[in-house]
Design a protein around this motif. Structure first.
Motif, PDB file in Angstrom:
ATOM      1  N   ARG A   8      39.066  55.777  43.475  1.00 13.89           N
ATOM      2  CA  ARG A   8      38.262  54.774  42.795  1.00 13.89           C
ATOM      3  C   ARG A   8      38.521  53.429  43.459  1.00 13.89           C
ATOM      4  NH1 ARG A   8      39.642  51.851  37.767  1.00 13.89           N
ATOM      5  NH2 ARG A   8      37.731  50.801  37.195  1.00 13.89           N
ATOM      6  N   LYS A   9      37.479  52.676  43.667  1.00 15.50           N
ATOM      7  CA  LYS A   9      37.604  51.361  44.288  1.00 15.50           C
ATOM      8  C   LYS A   9      37.084  50.307  43.324  1.00 15.50           C
ATOM      9  CE  LYS A   9      37.267  53.008  48.964  1.00 15.50           C
ATOM     10  NZ  LYS A   9      36.972  52.618  50.326  1.00 15.50           N
ATOM     11  N   ARG A  10      37.614  49.116  43.457  1.00 14.66           N
ATOM     12  CA  ARG A  10      37.131  48.021  42.645  1.00 14.66           C
ATOM     13  C   ARG A  10      37.126  46.756  43.489  1.00 14.66           C
ATOM     14  NH1 ARG A  10      40.855  44.477  39.950  1.00 14.66           N
ATOM     15  NH2 ARG A  10      42.978  44.937  40.577  1.00 14.66           N
ATOM     16  N   PRO A  11      36.244  45.859  43.196  1.00 11.56           N
ATOM     17  CA  PRO A  11      36.227  44.604  43.944  1.00 11.56           C
ATOM     18  C   PRO A  11      37.414  43.727  43.554  1.00 11.56           C
ATOM     19  CG  PRO A  11      34.525  44.591  42.251  1.00 11.56           C
ATOM     20  CD  PRO A  11      35.153  45.942  42.228  1.00 11.56           C
ATOM     21  N   VAL A  12      37.938  43.021  44.531  1.00 10.10           N
ATOM     22  CA  VAL A  12      39.021  42.069  44.282  1.00 10.10           C
ATOM     23  C   VAL A  12      38.672  40.752  44.978  1.00 10.10           C
ATOM     24  CG1 VAL A  12      40.823  43.828  44.056  1.00 10.10           C
ATOM     25  CG2 VAL A  12      40.349  42.835  46.274  1.00 10.10           C
ATOM     26  N   ASN A  13      39.224  39.694  44.495  1.00 10.48           N
ATOM     27  CA  ASN A  13      39.015  38.389  45.121  1.00 10.48           C
ATOM     28  C   ASN A  13      40.218  38.059  45.987  1.00 10.48           C
ATOM     29  OD1 ASN A  13      36.543  37.815  43.876  1.00 10.48           O
ATOM     30  ND2 ASN A  13      37.594  37.185  42.015  1.00 10.48           N
ATOM     31  N   LEU A  14      39.951  37.705  47.219  1.00  9.14           N
ATOM     32  CA  LEU A  14      40.992  37.289  48.152  1.00  9.14           C
ATOM     33  C   LEU A  14      40.616  35.931  48.714  1.00  9.14           C
ATOM     34  CD1 LEU A  14      41.475  40.549  50.247  1.00  9.14           C
ATOM     35  CD2 LEU A  14      42.954  39.696  48.453  1.00  9.14           C
ATOM     36  N   THR A  15      41.608  35.133  48.986  1.00 10.26           N
ATOM     37  CA  THR A  15      41.374  33.870  49.663  1.00 10.26           C
ATOM     38  C   THR A  15      41.966  34.013  51.055  1.00 10.26           C
ATOM     39  OG1 THR A  15      41.560  32.705  47.569  1.00 10.26           O
ATOM     40  CG2 THR A  15      41.767  31.391  49.561  1.00 10.26           C
ATOM     41  N   LEU A  16      41.090  33.998  52.053  1.00 15.08           N
ATOM     42  CA  LEU A  16      41.516  34.202  53.433  1.00 15.08           C
ATOM     43  C   LEU A  16      41.038  33.050  54.299  1.00 15.08           C
ATOM     44  CD1 LEU A  16      40.510  37.964  53.714  1.00 15.08           C
ATOM     45  CD2 LEU A  16      42.796  37.058  53.317  1.00 15.08           C
ATOM     46  N   ASN A  17      41.732  32.841  55.382  1.00 12.64           N
ATOM     47  CA  ASN A  17      41.356  31.822  56.346  1.00 12.64           C
ATOM     48  C   ASN A  17      39.981  32.163  56.910  1.00 12.64           C
ATOM     49  OD1 ASN A  17      41.121  30.971  59.259  1.00 12.64           O
ATOM     50  ND2 ASN A  17      42.965  29.827  58.684  1.00 12.64           N
TER      51      ASN A  17
END
Length: 81
Positions: A8-17
């Motif tokens: 199962r996959k879910r969206p996640v929020n990441l802060t990347l350069n």
């Protein structure tokens, strides 16, 4: 050959350069899959490092216990009981 059910996959929020993400997109058309593979590798490395630390700690404890069994405790000579 056994069938492997998709995880199962879910969206996640990441802060990347932002610049780094743009550079990475030049090397992969599926940044999510690439990040997932890198994250899986990181987790596996951390798990192995944890097992290695535990094995070293277990060996140290076994060595200490063997020394104690062979020579006794330093405190035994100074017991007031």
């Amino acid at each position: 050959m056994p069938s492997i059910a998709p995880m199962r996959k879910r969206p996640v929020n990441l802060t990347l350069n932002e610049a780094l993400v743009e550079q990475a997109r030049a090397y992969t058309s599926n940044l999510s899959a690439t990040m997932e593979a890198l994250l899986a590798d990181f987790v596996a490395q951390q798990q192995q490092a944890g097992r290695s630390r535990q094995q070293r700690a277990d060996a140290c404890a076994a060595d200490w216990n063997a020394l104690h069994e062979r020579l006794g405790s330093f405190a035994d000579e100074h017991s007031t009981l």
